[in-house]
Design an enzyme around this catalytic site. Structure first.
Site, PDB file in Angstrom:
ATOM      1  N   GLU A 216      26.117  63.025  46.015  1.00 52.96           N
ATOM      2  CA  GLU A 216      27.504  63.025  45.564  1.00 52.96           C
ATOM      3  C   GLU A 216      28.424  62.647  46.730  1.00 52.96           C
ATOM      4  OE1 GLU A 216      29.348  66.862  44.497  1.00 52.96           O
ATOM      5  OE2 GLU A 216      30.087  65.852  42.704  1.00 52.96           O
TER       6      GLU A 216
ATOM      7  N   LYS B 200      39.557  83.130  44.375  1.00 51.33           N
ATOM      8  CA  LYS B 200      39.733  82.490  45.693  1.00 51.33           C
ATOM      9  C   LYS B 200      39.945  80.989  45.512  1.00 51.33           C
ATOM     10  CE  LYS B 200      37.062  80.617  48.888  1.00 51.33           C
ATOM     11  NZ  LYS B 200      37.982  79.607  49.438  1.00 51.33           N
TER      12      LYS B 200
ATOM     13  N   CYS C   3      33.969  66.006  39.619  1.00 48.06           N
ATOM     14  CA  CYS C   3      32.532  66.305  39.582  1.00 48.06           C
ATOM     15  C   CYS C   3      31.791  65.391  38.611  1.00 48.06           C
ATOM     16  CB  CYS C   3      32.312  67.774  39.251  1.00 48.06           C
ATOM     17  SG  CYS C   3      33.260  68.321  37.849  1.00 48.06           S
TER      18      CYS C   3
ATOM     19  N   GLU D 161      29.300  75.598  38.284  1.00 50.53           N
ATOM     20  CA  GLU D 161      29.615  74.213  37.902  1.00 50.53           C
ATOM     21  C   GLU D 161      29.604  73.415  39.193  1.00 50.53           C
ATOM     22  OE1 GLU D 161      31.148  71.017  37.652  1.00 50.53           O
ATOM     23  OE2 GLU D 161      33.105  71.870  37.120  1.00 50.53           O
TER      24      GLU D 161
HETATM   25  P1  NAD Z   1      32.494  73.609  48.708  1.00 56.68           P
HETATM   26  O1  NAD Z   1      31.571  73.738  47.588  1.00 56.68           O
HETATM   27  O2  NAD Z   1      31.975  73.930  50.072  1.00 56.68           O
HETATM   28  O3  NAD Z   1      33.776  74.553  48.461  1.00 56.68           O
HETATM   29  C1  NAD Z   1      34.248  74.902  47.175  1.00 56.68           C
HETATM   30  C2  NAD Z   1      34.766  76.321  47.208  1.00 56.68           C
HETATM   31  O4  NAD Z   1      33.711  77.234  47.526  1.00 56.68           O
HETATM   32  C3  NAD Z   1      35.832  76.583  48.258  1.00 56.68           C
HETATM   33  O5  NAD Z   1      36.737  77.532  47.729  1.00 56.68           O
HETATM   34  C4  NAD Z   1      35.044  77.167  49.418  1.00 56.68           C
HETATM   35  O6  NAD Z   1      35.816  77.969  50.267  1.00 56.68           O
HETATM   36  C5  NAD Z   1      34.005  77.988  48.696  1.00 56.68           C
HETATM   37  N1  NAD Z   1      32.720  78.167  49.373  1.00 56.68           N
HETATM   38  C6  NAD Z   1      32.069  77.274  50.152  1.00 56.68           C
HETATM   39  N2  NAD Z   1      30.879  77.763  50.522  1.00 56.68           N
HETATM   40  C7  NAD Z   1      30.765  78.991  49.978  1.00 56.68           C
HETATM   41  C8  NAD Z   1      29.756  79.994  49.996  1.00 56.68           C
HETATM   42  N3  NAD Z   1      28.618  79.811  50.648  1.00 56.68           N
HETATM   43  N4  NAD Z   1      29.959  81.144  49.311  1.00 56.68           N
HETATM   44  C9  NAD Z   1      31.097  81.326  48.622  1.00 56.68           C
HETATM   45  N5  NAD Z   1      32.100  80.421  48.582  1.00 56.68           N
HETATM   46  C10 NAD Z   1      31.935  79.255  49.244  1.00 56.68           C
HETATM   47  O7  NAD Z   1      33.125  72.175  48.712  1.00 56.68           O
HETATM   48  P2  NAD Z   1      33.819  71.414  49.943  1.00 56.68           P
HETATM   49  O8  NAD Z   1      33.217  71.731  51.265  1.00 56.68           O
HETATM   50  O9  NAD Z   1      35.246  71.641  49.805  1.00 56.68           O
HETATM   51  O10 NAD Z   1      33.413  69.931  49.572  1.00 56.68           O
HETATM   52  C11 NAD Z   1      32.150  69.435  49.966  1.00 56.68           C
HETATM   53  C12 NAD Z   1      31.526  68.645  48.864  1.00 56.68           C
HETATM   54  O11 NAD Z   1      31.331  69.459  47.732  1.00 56.68           O
HETATM   55  C13 NAD Z   1      32.361  67.495  48.329  1.00 56.68           C
HETATM   56  O12 NAD Z   1      32.284  66.367  49.112  1.00 56.68           O
HETATM   57  C14 NAD Z   1      31.767  67.300  46.979  1.00 56.68           C
HETATM   58  O13 NAD Z   1      30.617  66.528  47.052  1.00 56.68           O
HETATM   59  C15 NAD Z   1      31.412  68.692  46.567  1.00 56.68           C
HETATM   60  N6  NAD Z   1      32.423  69.275  45.653  1.00 56.68           N
HETATM   61  C16 NAD Z   1      32.132  69.293  44.348  1.00 56.68           C
HETATM   62  C17 NAD Z   1      33.052  69.813  43.465  1.00 56.68           C
HETATM   63  C18 NAD Z   1      32.784  69.841  42.009  1.00 56.68           C
HETATM   64  O14 NAD Z   1      33.683  70.092  41.220  1.00 56.68           O
HETATM   65  N7  NAD Z   1      31.573  69.620  41.600  1.00 56.68           N
HETATM   66  C19 NAD Z   1      34.268  70.298  43.914  1.00 56.68           C
HETATM   67  C20 NAD Z   1      34.537  70.284  45.285  1.00 56.68           C
HETATM   68  C21 NAD Z   1      33.597  69.763  46.139  1.00 56.68           C
END
Ligand code: NAD
Length: 502
Positions: free
Chosen positions: A405, A200, A308, A274
């Site tokens: 973060e 996904k 990250c 991660e």
């Molecule tokens: P997120 O973690 O919510 O989303 C990342 C992925 O996970 C997306 O594909 C999303 O659809 C999916 N997802 C979200 N919640 C889920 C759940 N409960 N179960 C399964 N899948 C789920 O990230 P975001 O909302 O796009 O960004 C929010 C914050 O997350 C950012 O501001 C940043 O701080 C952090 N982030 C970190 C990384 C990293 O590489 N560490 C990457 C993206 C975002």
């Protein structure tokens, strides 16, 4: 779908043609509409304009994708495929990515807002290196032989061995900052190990994964080896809870990682997570100021801070603190914001209006808590989701911005007087993903490398990753190591086999 030209006219014919196909899901090798018929607009973050739309999957589509992945996993075609044949398929996919690298780079630009040279010479190169590196592991998955005693069965000697076998159908959920690289980091070791995949992509960045899906089919993988379900959090949750999935590999926020951990418990899925970071950049007294400024700028502004391991906490020895933060502010003020296809642009926008507003909220919070603004601190007056590179000084560990973060081009700096103080500050975080120390003093560098509590430590470098070097976090930054030998372990289970020596 309301669309307007924006940057589209700057893309090559092939990328435009792909966008015009308005891609569906990839299930069992076929371009498939969502069962609900729903679609989601894809925006160019540089302009805020719609560039295409894609299928918006749901739980029924996850069911279909898992069924296809399971059928392929159990098929003789995949199960009995020789390791060298799997390696050849992965290299064929890499050849196709090389052939279409310009198209993929342009799609990445229009989807994420990153500038073209970075997408073409950064993301594409990392993705290709990672894929070719992982292809080599197919033939090197090994076990051990053991001479057991079994002293309670005296007359018989036994022999035992261990083998590693594919964990099964894996669900892989990725974020929006490096969409193609993340897709490759996930699918390549899974396929090398003999697993099949339901992937996904992030809802904001589906394009390169869907293009990759077409190349996977063209490379000759069995239909169903990789299935791609685009959509939002609900799709991710359906994957995590699906009883037909054996393992979840996730990259994203710590909050989502925690939710996944809870939901995965019911089916005891294997997990690798991660997650977020708040990585310290530690500049020791002897580090030349120009080197410190350049290093700190690269650590935080790379990919607009949406990394990250972004070096978002800058700790500088007091003797050079003001010179370094002023130098960094000067560098930030000199950075040219631009659309991804604009050759003059050095930094693109953030991924979405939501993310830009989130970043702005963190900066305002830091100012309210007493940080000193040296550069940036605002969104420019233009279309798209831009935010100026921002340098905040005089942080304290109690500030929210020192602990949480931000995921944007925002650094908080603070001075230290002793090595002990620097180490204590660096380790004062619930996160532990990356950390760097900058010095010419080998002994000090090694002291920090040993004492920093972090999954990855760099000396006089930051944010550099290679497919041969394991990568992952400690503490709330998650667990499991992607890349390197460990990636294969993530996608295999150990089995012990014991037999009498006749
Ligand atoms: P997120 O973690 O919510 O989303 C990342 C992925 O996970 C997306 O594909 C999303 O659809 C999916 N997802 C979200 N919640 C889920 C759940 N409960 N179960 C399964 N899948 C789920 O990230 P975001 O909302 O796009 O960004 C929010 C914050 O997350 C950012 O501001 C940043 O701080 C952090 N982030 C970190 C990384 C990293 O590489 N560490 C990457 C993206 C975002």
């Amino acid at each position: 779908m309301a669309s307007s030209e924006g940057q589209l006219s700057k893309l090559g014919e092939a990328a435009r043609t792909f966008l015009a196909t308005r891609p569906g899901l990839l299930i069992a090798g076929r371009n498939t509409p969502a069962a609900s018929g729903a679609r989601r607009d894809v925006l160019d973050p540089s302009t805020g304009l719609v560039v295409t739309d894609v299928a918006e999957g749901g739980a029924a589509d996850v069911d279909a994708a898992v069924a296809a992945a399971r059928a392929t996993f159990q098929s003789a075609e995949w199960r009995d495929m020789r390791p060298l044949a799997r390696e050849r398929l992965l290299h064929r996919l890499a050849d196709l990515i090389e052939r279409d690298a310009d198209i993929l780079a342009e799609l990445e630009v229009i989807d994420t807002g990153k500038i073209l040279p970075m997408a073409r010479h950064g993301d594409l190169v990392i993705a290709l290196d990672s894929l070719r590196y992982m292809a080599g592991w197919t033939t090197k998955i090994e076990g051990t032989t053991i001479d057991p005693s079994f002293s309670y069965i005296p007359p018989i000697r036994f022999s035992a061995r261990t083998v590693r076998q594919p964990v099964g159908v894996v669900g892989q959920i990725i974020p929006w900052n490096f969409p193609l690289v993340m897709a490759i980091w996930k699918i390549a070791p899974a396929l090398a190990a003999g697993c099949t995949v339901v992937l996904k992509p992030a809802e904001d960045t589906p394009l390169t994964a869907l293009y990759l899906g077409r190349l996977i089919a063209e490379a000759g993988f069995p239909a169903g080896a990789v299935n791609i379900v685009t959509g939002g959090r609900e799709v991710g949750m359906a994957i995590v809870e699906h009883p037909g999935i054996d393992k979840i590999a996730f990259t994203g926020s710590t909050a989502a990682g925690q939710d996944i951990q809870r939901r995965a418990a019911a089916t005891m899925k294997r997990l690798s997570l991660e997650l977020g970071g708040k990585s310290p950049v530690v500049i020791l007294e002897d580090c030349p100021v120009p080197m410190a400024v350049e290093g700190a700028a690269g650590a935080i502004f790379f990919n607009h801070g949406q990394v990250c391991t972004a070096g978002s906490r800058l700790l500088v020895h007091r003797s050079i603190y003001e010179d370094v933060v002023q130098g960094l502010a000067h560098a930030a003020n000199g950075m040219v914001l631009g659309e991804g296809m604009d050759p003059a642009g050095q930094m693109g926008p953030l991924i979405s209006a939501r993310q830009r507003d989130r970043v702005a909220g963190y900066v305002q919070g830091a100012l309210d808590q007493g940080a000193r603004l040296l550069a940036g601190g605002e969104a420019p007056d233009r279309d798209g989701f831009f935010y100026r590179p921002t340098v905040l000084a005089d942080g304290t560990p109690s500030m929210t911005i020192f602990q949480e973060e931000v995921f944007g081009p925002v650094v908080i700096a603070m001075p230290f007087d002793t090595e002990e103080e620097a180490l204590a500050l660096a380790n004062d975080s619930c996160f532990a993903l990356g950390a760097s120390v900058w010095t010419q003093n080998l002994a000090a560098a090694n002291r920090f490398a040993g004492a920093l509590r972090s999954g990855n430590v760099w000396i006089n470098a930051h944010n550099i990753l290679d497919p041969a070097v394991p990568f992952g976090g400690w503490k709330m930054s998650g667990y499991g190591r992607e890349l390197g030998h460990s990636a294969v372990e993530l996608y295999t289970e150990a089995k012990s086999i014991t037999m009498p020596l006749l």
